[in-house]
Scaffold this motif. Structure first.
Motif, mmCIF file in Angstrom:
data_model
loop_
_atom_site.group_PDB
_atom_site.id
_atom_site.type_symbol
_atom_site.label_atom_id
_atom_site.label_comp_id
_atom_site.label_asym_id
_atom_site.label_seq_id
_atom_site.Cartn_x
_atom_site.Cartn_y
_atom_site.Cartn_z
ATOM 1 N N TRP A 22 35.017 35.718 39.330
ATOM 2 C CA TRP A 22 33.677 35.817 39.474
ATOM 3 C C TRP A 22 33.367 36.783 40.370
ATOM 4 N N ASN A 23 32.130 36.504 41.062
ATOM 5 C CA ASN A 23 31.835 37.541 42.001
ATOM 6 C C ASN A 23 32.449 37.701 43.248
ATOM 7 N N TYR A 24 33.212 36.400 43.460
ATOM 8 C CA TYR A 24 33.865 36.531 45.120
ATOM 9 C C TYR A 24 35.332 36.691 44.771
ATOM 10 N N ALA A 25 36.128 36.936 46.077
ATOM 11 C CA ALA A 25 37.450 36.854 46.110
ATOM 12 C C ALA A 25 38.016 35.516 45.666
ATOM 13 N N ASN A 26 39.270 35.473 44.816
ATOM 14 C CA ASN A 26 40.066 34.158 44.463
ATOM 15 C C ASN A 26 41.331 34.418 44.823
ATOM 16 N N TRP A 27 42.234 33.563 44.539
ATOM 17 C CA TRP A 27 43.588 33.757 44.941
ATOM 18 C C TRP A 27 44.208 35.165 44.211
ATOM 19 N N ALA A 28 43.766 35.544 43.218
ATOM 20 C CA ALA A 28 44.124 36.584 42.109
ATOM 21 C C ALA A 28 43.581 38.095 42.572
ATOM 22 N N ALA A 29 42.387 38.137 42.805
ATOM 23 C CA ALA A 29 42.068 39.277 43.114
ATOM 24 C C ALA A 29 40.601 39.218 43.691
ATOM 25 N N ASP A 30 39.882 40.320 44.039
ATOM 26 C CA ASP A 30 38.583 40.186 44.702
ATOM 27 C C ASP A 30 37.581 40.513 43.496
ATOM 28 N N GLY A 31 36.385 39.989 43.629
ATOM 29 C CA GLY A 31 35.216 40.023 42.691
ATOM 30 C C GLY A 31 34.343 41.249 43.495
ATOM 31 N N LEU B 164 48.874 39.800 40.523
ATOM 32 C CA LEU B 164 49.347 41.032 39.586
ATOM 33 C C LEU B 164 50.606 40.082 38.679
ATOM 34 N N ALA B 165 51.140 39.357 39.232
ATOM 35 C CA ALA B 165 52.092 38.552 38.358
ATOM 36 C C ALA B 165 51.497 37.927 37.321
#
Ligand SMILES: [Zn+2]
Length: 313
Positions: free
Chosen positions: A131-140, A154-155
């Motif tokens: 969503w708009n903010y960072a999570n464990w996978a990527a930045d929003g 990435l995995a």
């Protein structure tokens, strides 16, 4: 005229407020069965978004939303769940309205591949990575540092690619967007984003990003969020939506643009577009400015072609 709407948050409202009824027209639900029917919407996408007001959002909340989707939306007479290209064709041959289930933000999946595969088994066919903010996978997009993917992110992106779940880059940071362009081999979508050239909001896409979506044979859904259409304050009109379509067409995207309203995810509306039942007002404006075959493609054909090529057969 048939319509595909590639993004709404009705499911979040139905989940948060058990009193709301998808079957009846009520003010609080922009997207409900009577309103979809009134507008001639043929396929509606329903996003599972875990509201910021949920403390400790986890995978059980996602499962509860899948349950709400099945009990309150997909099982309704006149609705049909779309998980495959042949489901889509079957909806076309019937009077039913198709429902596509999507996830907005990988937050609750917490890097767990079993959870991810479970979502596929439950019929989730598109995933917005953040969503708009960072999570464990990527930045929003609203994360100040504009980071890209994490190693775990990435995995999981690779796994999503191999499973055939469609990646949705709306809300993803620009840095992660370009990493994805380098690594991801399949077409992807931005289900509800507009053109930064006309409205420089971080949630919108630059011309380079739009061209990347076009060149991967992806799809971009124009969204009806007033402040993603115009940066000037004040009432926003349907003519503004047409400007974004014009711009994407000018970039070569005539067959890669559709709609993703974000109804039920907004608290301000474009004039004459208060709910999904008012799609007819866009059709009217489009018909004054485009050939019928173009209008048909923007409203339905482009989404259809993309999904028939990218859903499991
Ligand atoms: Zn969104």
């Amino acid at each position: 005229m048939r319509i595909v709407d590639g993004h709404c948050d009705a499911l979040t409202k139905l989940y948060m407020n058990a009193k709301l009824d998808f079957h009846t027209e009520e003010d609080e639900l922009d997207v409900s069965f009577p309103r979809l029917q009134k507008a001639g919407v043929k396929v509606q996408y329903f996003a599972m978004y875990l509201s910021e007001s949920i403390s400790n959002p986890n995978f059980e909340h996602v499962l509860q939303m899948v349950d709400v989707f099945h009990r309150k939306v997909a099982s309704h007479p006149g609705m049909r769940f779309i998980q495959t290209a042949s489901d889509w064709r079957a909806v076309e041959q019937s009077n039913d309205i198709g429902a596509v289930l999507t996830l907005e933000g990988l937050d609750a999946v917490v890097g767990n591949f079993t959870y991810l595969r479970m979502l596929y088994h439950l019929g989730v066919r598109s995933i917005g990575l953040t969503w708009n903010y960072a999570n464990w996978a990527a930045d929003g997009v609203m994360e100040r540092r504009n980071g890209g993917f994490t190693k775990k992110g990435l995995a999981m992106l690779k796994e999503i690619e191999s499973m055939g779940i469609i990646v949705d880059v709306s809300h993803l940071s620009a840095a992660a967007f370009w990493e994805l362009v380098d690594l991801y081999k399949k077409p992807f979508i931005a289900s509800h984003s507009n053109a930064q050239h006309l409205c420089p909001h971080p949630r919108n896409l630059s011309d380079e990003q739009i061209k990347a979506i076009i060149s991967c044979q992806g799809l971009m859904g124009i969204t009806f969020v007033p402040y993603f259409l115009e940066s000037a304050k004040g009432e926003v009109h349907i003519s503004s939506i047409l400007k974004h379509i014009d711009h994407i067409c000018a970039l070569g995207g005539e067959t890669h643009v559709g709609f993703g309203s974000d109804f039920d995810g907004i608290e301000h509306w474009v004039k004459d577009l208060r709910h999904v039942g008012q799609y007819g007002n866009i059709i009217e404006a489009l018909c004054k400015n485009y050939r019928e075959s173009q209008v048909e493609a923007f409203l339905y054909g482009n989404w259809r072609n993309f999904m028939l090529a990218n859903l499991p057969q």
